[in-house]
Design a protein around this motif. Structure first.
Motif, PDB file in Angstrom:
ATOM      1  N   PRO A  76      78.684 -22.855  15.538  1.00 44.82           N
ATOM      2  CA  PRO A  76      78.107 -24.181  15.823  1.00 44.82           C
ATOM      3  C   PRO A  76      77.792 -24.375  17.306  1.00 44.82           C
ATOM      4  O   PRO A  76      78.597 -24.019  18.175  1.00 44.82           O
ATOM      5  CB  PRO A  76      79.225 -25.144  15.389  1.00 44.82           C
ATOM      6  CG  PRO A  76      80.090 -24.364  14.461  1.00 44.82           C
ATOM      7  CD  PRO A  76      80.014 -22.938  14.913  1.00 44.82           C
ATOM      8  N   ARG A  95      69.181 -18.684  18.862  1.00 43.56           N
ATOM      9  CA  ARG A  95      69.551 -20.005  18.350  1.00 43.56           C
ATOM     10  C   ARG A  95      68.861 -20.241  17.021  1.00 43.56           C
ATOM     11  O   ARG A  95      67.737 -19.809  16.807  1.00 43.56           O
ATOM     12  CB  ARG A  95      69.127 -21.089  19.343  1.00 43.56           C
ATOM     13  CG  ARG A  95      69.871 -20.996  20.668  1.00 43.56           C
ATOM     14  CD  ARG A  95      68.994 -21.494  21.829  1.00 43.56           C
ATOM     15  NE  ARG A  95      69.334 -20.826  23.084  1.00 43.56           N
ATOM     16  CZ  ARG A  95      70.078 -21.373  24.036  1.00 43.56           C
ATOM     17  NH1 ARG A  95      70.527 -22.590  23.898  1.00 43.56           N
ATOM     18  NH2 ARG A  95      70.365 -20.694  25.128  1.00 43.56           N
ATOM     19  N   VAL A  96      69.537 -20.965  16.140  1.00 42.13           N
ATOM     20  CA  VAL A  96      68.988 -21.167  14.805  1.00 42.13           C
ATOM     21  C   VAL A  96      69.368 -22.567  14.328  1.00 42.13           C
ATOM     22  O   VAL A  96      70.422 -23.090  14.703  1.00 42.13           O
ATOM     23  CB  VAL A  96      69.506 -20.051  13.849  1.00 42.13           C
ATOM     24  CG1 VAL A  96      71.007 -19.976  13.840  1.00 42.13           C
ATOM     25  CG2 VAL A  96      68.972 -20.212  12.452  1.00 42.13           C
ATOM     26  N   ASP A  98      70.010 -24.944  10.931  1.00 39.61           N
ATOM     27  CA  ASP A  98      70.230 -24.825   9.496  1.00 39.61           C
ATOM     28  C   ASP A  98      69.356 -25.835   8.748  1.00 39.61           C
ATOM     29  O   ASP A  98      68.531 -26.538   9.345  1.00 39.61           O
ATOM     30  CB  ASP A  98      71.722 -24.954   9.150  1.00 39.61           C
ATOM     31  CG  ASP A  98      72.234 -26.378   9.238  1.00 39.61           C
ATOM     32  OD1 ASP A  98      71.438 -27.298   9.576  1.00 39.61           O
ATOM     33  OD2 ASP A  98      73.421 -26.592   8.953  1.00 39.61           O
ATOM     34  N   ARG A  99      69.504 -25.900   7.422  1.00 37.69           N
ATOM     35  CA  ARG A  99      68.628 -26.738   6.601  1.00 37.69           C
ATOM     36  C   ARG A  99      68.743 -28.214   6.952  1.00 37.69           C
ATOM     37  O   ARG A  99      67.850 -28.994   6.642  1.00 37.69           O
ATOM     38  CB  ARG A  99      68.926 -26.507   5.117  1.00 37.69           C
ATOM     39  CG  ARG A  99      70.304 -26.972   4.691  1.00 37.69           C
ATOM     40  CD  ARG A  99      70.652 -26.449   3.298  1.00 37.69           C
ATOM     41  NE  ARG A  99      69.767 -26.946   2.279  1.00 37.69           N
ATOM     42  CZ  ARG A  99      69.563 -26.351   1.109  1.00 37.69           C
ATOM     43  NH1 ARG A  99      70.195 -25.225   0.825  1.00 37.69           N
ATOM     44  NH2 ARG A  99      68.758 -26.873   0.221  1.00 37.69           N
ATOM     45  N   HIS A 100      69.864 -28.602   7.574  1.00 39.72           N
ATOM     46  CA  HIS A 100      70.026 -30.000   7.960  1.00 39.72           C
ATOM     47  C   HIS A 100      69.609 -30.241   9.418  1.00 39.72           C
ATOM     48  O   HIS A 100      69.820 -31.331   9.948  1.00 39.72           O
ATOM     49  CB  HIS A 100      71.486 -30.419   7.772  1.00 39.72           C
ATOM     50  CG  HIS A 100      71.978 -30.224   6.369  1.00 39.72           C
ATOM     51  ND1 HIS A 100      71.471 -30.920   5.299  1.00 39.72           N
ATOM     52  CD2 HIS A 100      72.915 -29.378   5.851  1.00 39.72           C
ATOM     53  CE1 HIS A 100      72.080 -30.524   4.179  1.00 39.72           C
ATOM     54  NE2 HIS A 100      72.945 -29.584   4.499  1.00 39.72           N
ATOM     55  N   ARG A 102      70.886 -28.749  12.045  1.00 39.83           N
ATOM     56  CA  ARG A 102      71.969 -28.556  13.013  1.00 39.83           C
ATOM     57  C   ARG A 102      71.794 -27.217  13.731  1.00 39.83           C
ATOM     58  O   ARG A 102      71.323 -26.253  13.151  1.00 39.83           O
ATOM     59  CB  ARG A 102      73.326 -28.573  12.284  1.00 39.83           C
ATOM     60  CG  ARG A 102      73.727 -29.967  11.840  1.00 39.83           C
ATOM     61  CD  ARG A 102      75.181 -29.972  11.328  1.00 39.83           C
ATOM     62  NE  ARG A 102      75.310 -30.799  10.143  1.00 39.83           N
ATOM     63  CZ  ARG A 102      75.471 -30.337   8.901  1.00 39.83           C
ATOM     64  NH1 ARG A 102      75.563 -29.043   8.673  1.00 39.83           N
ATOM     65  NH2 ARG A 102      75.566 -31.170   7.886  1.00 39.83           N
ATOM     66  N   TYR A 104      72.877 -23.788  15.762  1.00 40.83           N
ATOM     67  CA  TYR A 104      73.891 -22.730  15.752  1.00 40.83           C
ATOM     68  C   TYR A 104      73.446 -21.612  16.692  1.00 40.83           C
ATOM     69  O   TYR A 104      72.261 -21.433  16.940  1.00 40.83           O
ATOM     70  CB  TYR A 104      74.067 -22.151  14.342  1.00 40.83           C
ATOM     71  CG  TYR A 104      74.657 -23.144  13.378  1.00 40.83           C
ATOM     72  CD1 TYR A 104      76.024 -23.165  13.122  1.00 40.83           C
ATOM     73  CD2 TYR A 104      73.851 -24.088  12.746  1.00 40.83           C
ATOM     74  CE1 TYR A 104      76.580 -24.089  12.258  1.00 40.83           C
ATOM     75  CE2 TYR A 104      74.398 -25.023  11.880  1.00 40.83           C
ATOM     76  CZ  TYR A 104      75.759 -25.026  11.638  1.00 40.83           C
ATOM     77  OH  TYR A 104      76.305 -25.949  10.798  1.00 40.83           O
TER      78      TYR A 104
ATOM     79  N   LEU B  94      68.327 -18.534   5.762  1.00 38.42           N
ATOM     80  CA  LEU B  94      68.393 -19.000   7.146  1.00 38.42           C
ATOM     81  C   LEU B  94      67.367 -18.218   7.964  1.00 38.42           C
ATOM     82  O   LEU B  94      67.400 -16.996   8.003  1.00 38.42           O
ATOM     83  CB  LEU B  94      69.805 -18.787   7.707  1.00 38.42           C
ATOM     84  CG  LEU B  94      70.110 -19.454   9.047  1.00 38.42           C
ATOM     85  CD1 LEU B  94      70.073 -20.970   8.924  1.00 38.42           C
ATOM     86  CD2 LEU B  94      71.479 -19.027   9.572  1.00 38.42           C
ATOM     87  N   ARG B  95      66.459 -18.951   8.593  1.00 39.47           N
ATOM     88  CA  ARG B  95      65.364 -18.318   9.314  1.00 39.47           C
ATOM     89  C   ARG B  95      65.514 -18.590  10.803  1.00 39.47           C
ATOM     90  O   ARG B  95      65.968 -19.652  11.195  1.00 39.47           O
ATOM     91  CB  ARG B  95      64.019 -18.889   8.831  1.00 39.47           C
ATOM     92  CG  ARG B  95      63.736 -18.568   7.371  1.00 39.47           C
ATOM     93  CD  ARG B  95      62.926 -19.673   6.723  1.00 39.47           C
ATOM     94  NE  ARG B  95      63.183 -19.749   5.296  1.00 39.47           N
ATOM     95  CZ  ARG B  95      62.387 -19.242   4.366  1.00 39.47           C
ATOM     96  NH1 ARG B  95      61.265 -18.671   4.700  1.00 39.47           N
ATOM     97  NH2 ARG B  95      62.714 -19.345   3.096  1.00 39.47           N
ATOM     98  N   VAL B  96      65.094 -17.630  11.609  1.00 29.40           N
ATOM     99  CA  VAL B  96      65.275 -17.773  13.056  1.00 29.40           C
ATOM    100  C   VAL B  96      64.091 -17.130  13.762  1.00 29.40           C
ATOM    101  O   VAL B  96      63.500 -16.176  13.256  1.00 29.40           O
ATOM    102  CB  VAL B  96      66.631 -17.130  13.476  1.00 29.40           C
ATOM    103  CG1 VAL B  96      66.737 -15.696  13.025  1.00 29.40           C
ATOM    104  CG2 VAL B  96      66.861 -17.234  14.955  1.00 29.40           C
ATOM    105  N   ASP B 141      72.399 -20.493   3.268  1.00 33.72           N
ATOM    106  CA  ASP B 141      72.485 -21.862   3.774  1.00 33.72           C
ATOM    107  C   ASP B 141      72.596 -22.837   2.596  1.00 33.72           C
ATOM    108  O   ASP B 141      71.656 -23.566   2.269  1.00 33.72           O
ATOM    109  CB  ASP B 141      71.264 -22.179   4.655  1.00 33.72           C
ATOM    110  CG  ASP B 141      71.526 -23.379   5.560  1.00 33.72           C
ATOM    111  OD1 ASP B 141      72.633 -23.954   5.483  1.00 33.72           O
ATOM    112  OD2 ASP B 141      70.625 -23.738   6.346  1.00 33.72           O
TER     113      ASP B 141
END
Lengths: 579, 579
Positions: A76, A95-96, A98-100, A102, A104, B94-96, B141
């Protein structure tokens, strides 16, 4: 292992993007396969080496009271924001969202997570010291990934974190890790050197790097062959070449040196003058802001003509943090002349003269005259130029410099950094409020150390140190297989097949990590494969030898095979396994 | 291991967000620590279990000719685009983007990468079959991560991929993996069941799930206690309850059933009528597009009143792929009545009647009259309603149904899916052009299988199956430690200390994974910790017992301790280690 049940894939030619020998050989030996820029699949042959490296690390970490856990890869952002590294680390931190939505980080290192773990787990000094480690995949979004596993983006590291109640405890934990690293790299069978490294704010001997020695290494390692002094180039202290300043012997003279801004050309122009008699000048500017107003301070750094500036050392000189090179406009304005002709004679406020220790002890030297097209010869401190305001260690050491411990002269070799031990102190525990209750029931921040080993990088470094024109030469301890059995006509000679199978079983029973090549290749192709892959010990099983009761042994570095009696072969190989 | 050199952290209470027992117990036993939503650090105690699970998997995979490699976690989007999964997989992937703006997936599975590896490595049928596997961190995710390791986002899986030249080869490779999974789950010491699963397009017995049996499991497993038939609920075939249709015995009668749309209430209204005599109706719509024009087709599905619709089976009925429930407006328009009163009598084009096998064999049944407020009783096929256009298996099986293999009746139990074997066929190899040259030198697509085991999920499932009010009860094979030695007054009794140290050394020499609790806790706290952590075997070493030559043994499931003579203890414990 039987080769027919394993996956062996060798190439005659390395792909064109493999620039260095370890990358080329790992690709040719089928150890790794490129999936994307700086991202590899570790193929079965390569993975075996990685597992051996990991096993040695794990054994020695456990022996040194390290406790293994496994921290997550996707971490996180909040934790990284607590220490400020979310902002401080640039594009290297992947950096990534998430679906919401947020944030990470894909971990390049785990100081934040381990500090988060211990701040709720460590309550009392009675629980200390503690040392947690994990062996985990990491990602660093390098601008220009290259050199295979040497500078990949996804890689494997062991990182350990120690927690102590005070600085003495930290230093003890640090020493335990240092000693464990010496054991680990010794067990790998690699030539290595631990060197003191610069550790920024903490000072003391709070940081060491472990390097695998290789002439292709990116780093210069400084050491004293007659003592145990060793440091990396950034941290190696340079003493003045002359212990004391000699008396002035020449008169000051201003000499025309048109279009001659480099010490080398000045020395040549002045006729066989040694470069060691010249002084070069580097103009720096430091900008400071005070009450909203920008102020500039100017520094003239002086180095002997043949010496190199050491940026890390410069940054540590009082007032020089945050320096940059002065612009040509600034030089014209402050010194009244063009770059290439600056010198300490007549230089005044607002310029601060910072002389390297060696320059401060020079006499009768050559320097710029602060006048375009002119240099001084026969310059001397005190008589011609004011004593420098600051004398400091500004330069890289060179071979033959006196060792700072006074026990000989320095040598330099090349190395590849594969490990780092570091006394972090309380920087993470303070920013993340990781405290414990001391003997008096008072909260105190944990003293932390961190200790890394680049697991996958070890493979590249080991090869850079150990290869020849046939391929890789693995040290036995980390070879994908310790021994290969090469039967001649395994499928056609019952005698050979039987002897091979018996020998294979005997070697397995003796604990030797053995592969038997039952693929039915011709001898030349078979030998070439195993020499490329780098298995350190080879036994050829042939009909003629068997009839004489002999097998043919060849060590990977040997030039000639030797006959070994069948009856002695197991103990012979076991003898070779000793480190 | 000595407890004083390990990290043990137990909690009296589980955090409030831990909803299920395995999550609560793993948190309380200090096995995992939450770092973010669905993201955990595996603490030292939990990691030991993971490593034991991995070791068993690795041994059996190697024994089944699996070859281990390690694919990357960060995978280029291009590969996922080749198979179309970059678009098909929704927010779970999860995509980045990297620093250059290139797209990557954090792997939830590695079909694309392994296919990319083999398409350049496999050239000839001579290299086949091959089976590659890796044990790697994955990320999915999940919209709502929960249940600790049971539905986390970051988790560890073993996935294997087999490559064969033809379907017969694939089936052989599949059977090898199936057998290996049986060995693996047997070695874990868990009660499990392999069930046939639906495998979409491929058909046949091309997919099985492996479930750990637990009353808290999310999935219903169907099996026949008197044969080896087993399938998950989606795939379990439902035979007609009556093998043949009975003759009509009642006259058709239309009965007023105002405000009575459910079979249960219709049956009650009609007076103690068994629910098994009623038929319920489900109206479906399938939209198709042809030459830019939208067309709708309507289907009336008929199920016995007490049976449940099986959506997967419905999707396989010809014409019903892509179905949805009809809207109220559609029902009014097509059937001329409101939902709740539909029935097969008088239903005509454009409606297709699809009867479940059981309904097709019913007689004298009750159904809606296509007239709001009315049902028919005494309805019969042929006489009253036209024979259904389609008869198909539409329902979930229920306990007591005849087994499809004709060897008994079906039972149902709950399970947690921890493994899946799947015949992929050529879908990936075709989309990614992974071909090999067959015996005739012609390129053919590789036949692929994939085989997963949820490594970290095993921990949760094992606990759901094995716990009591004191804590976890690990099977010996995957326990963090096999045996705990609990000395009474280790620090105060020289006799106890000596006996404990001797016993500890003896157990280690005997290959027992033993921990000695030298923390100096009181017996009650010490015992509670180890019962919570779930170590399966415990020996208490006390002064009194030692003076009598005895030690006290307690198995984690035992209610009473037993005295074991000191001289016999090692062989006694070794006996307990046998599976």
């Amino acid at each position: 292992m039987r080769a027919s049940r394993f996956f062996i894939s060798t190439l005659k030619e390395a792909p064109s993007d493999a620039e260095i020998v370890s990358h080329q050989l790992m690709m040719r030996a089928g150890m790794i396969k490129r999936i994307g820029s700086g991202i590899y699949t570790y193929m079965p042959m390569g993975l075996r080496v990685i597992r051996k490296v990991e096993a040695i690390i794990r054994e020695e970490m456990n022996a040194a009271a390290g406790i293994e856990l496994l921290m997550p890869l996707v971490q996180p952002a909040e934790l990284w924001q607590e220490t400020g590294r979310w902002d401080k680390m640039g594009a290297e931190l992947l950096r990534v969202k998430d679906r919401h939505g947020r944030d990470y980080a894909i971990q390049p290192t785990s100081e934040e997570v381990i500090t988060d773990v211990v701040r709720s787990e460590i309550k009392s000094y009675r629980q200390l010291p503690l040392n947690f480690y994990h062996i985990q995949t990491k990602f660093r979004d390098e601008r220009r990934p290259r050199f295979g596993l040497m500078r990949g983006r996804e890689f494997t590291m062991k990182d350990a974190y120690s927690f102590d109640r005070d600085l003495a405890g930290l230093q003890a934990s640090y020493q335990i890790m240092f000693d464990a690293y010496v054991k680990i790299f010794t067990r790998f069978g690699l030539k290595f050197r631990a060197v003191a490294a610069d550790n920024g704010a903490i000072g003391g001997s709070g940081s060491h790097e472990f390097h695998v020695i290789a002439s292709t290494g990116e780093d210069a390692l400084v050491y004293c062959p007659s003592s145990d002094y060793a440091a990396n180039m950034e941290a190696a202290e340079a003493l003045p070449v002359a212990a004391a300043r000699g008396a002035a012997g020449q008169a000051l003279a201003k000499t025309a040196t048109p279009d001659t801004v480099k010490c080398e050309t000045v020395a040549a122009l002045l006729g066989l003058l040694p470069l060691a008699q010249t002084v070069k000048t580097i103009a720096l500017t430091v900008e400071t802001e005070s009450e909203g107003k920008l102020a500039k301070r100017y520094f003239m750094l002086l180095l002997r003509g043949d010496h190199e500036l050491n940026e890390v050392k410069v940054g540590k000189v009082a007032g020089l943090a945050g320096h940059r090179f002065s612009t040509e406009a600034e030089i014209l304005e402050v010194y009244g002349t063009v770059p290439g002709y600056l010198g300490p004679i007549g230089t005044k406020v607002p310029v601060t003269v910072v002389a390297d220790r060696t320059v401060a002890n020079m006499h009768d030297f050559v320097c710029g005259a602060n006048d375009a097209g002119y240099h001084y010869t026969g310059a001397n401190w005190g008589r011609d130029a004011a004593e420098p305001a600051i004398v400091a260690d500004l330069r890289n050491v060179v071979e033959g410099d006196a060792s700072p411990d006074g026990k000989g002269v320095l040598a330099i070799e090349r190395g590849i950094e594969v490990g780092h031990v570091f006394q972090l102190g309380t920087s993470y525990s303070e920013s993340m409020k990781a405290t414990f209750l001391d003997e008096n029931g008072k909260p105190a921040p944990l003293q932390m150390g961190c200790y890394g080993i680049g697991v996958t990088r070890i493979l590249g470094a080991a090869i850079e140190q150990n290869f020849d024109d046939k391929g890789i030469i693995w040290p036995t301890a980390i070879a994908p297989f310790e021994l290969v059995l090469c039967p001649m006509s395994y499928d056609r000679s019952e005698l050979v097949k039987e002897a091979t199978d018996t020998l294979y079983a005997a070697m397995q029973a003796a604990g030797v990590d053995v592969i038997v090549d039952d693929r039915g290749l011709r001898p030349g192709a078979m030998f070439a494969d195993w020499e490329l892959i780098g298995v350190p010990h080879r036994i050829v099983i042939g009909e003629r030898g068997l009839k004489e009761g002999n097998l043919e042994y060849l060590g990977r570095r040997d030039t000639e095979a030797s006959a070994v009696p069948l009856a002695d072969i197991v103990s012979f190989i076991q003898g070779k396994m000793q480190p």
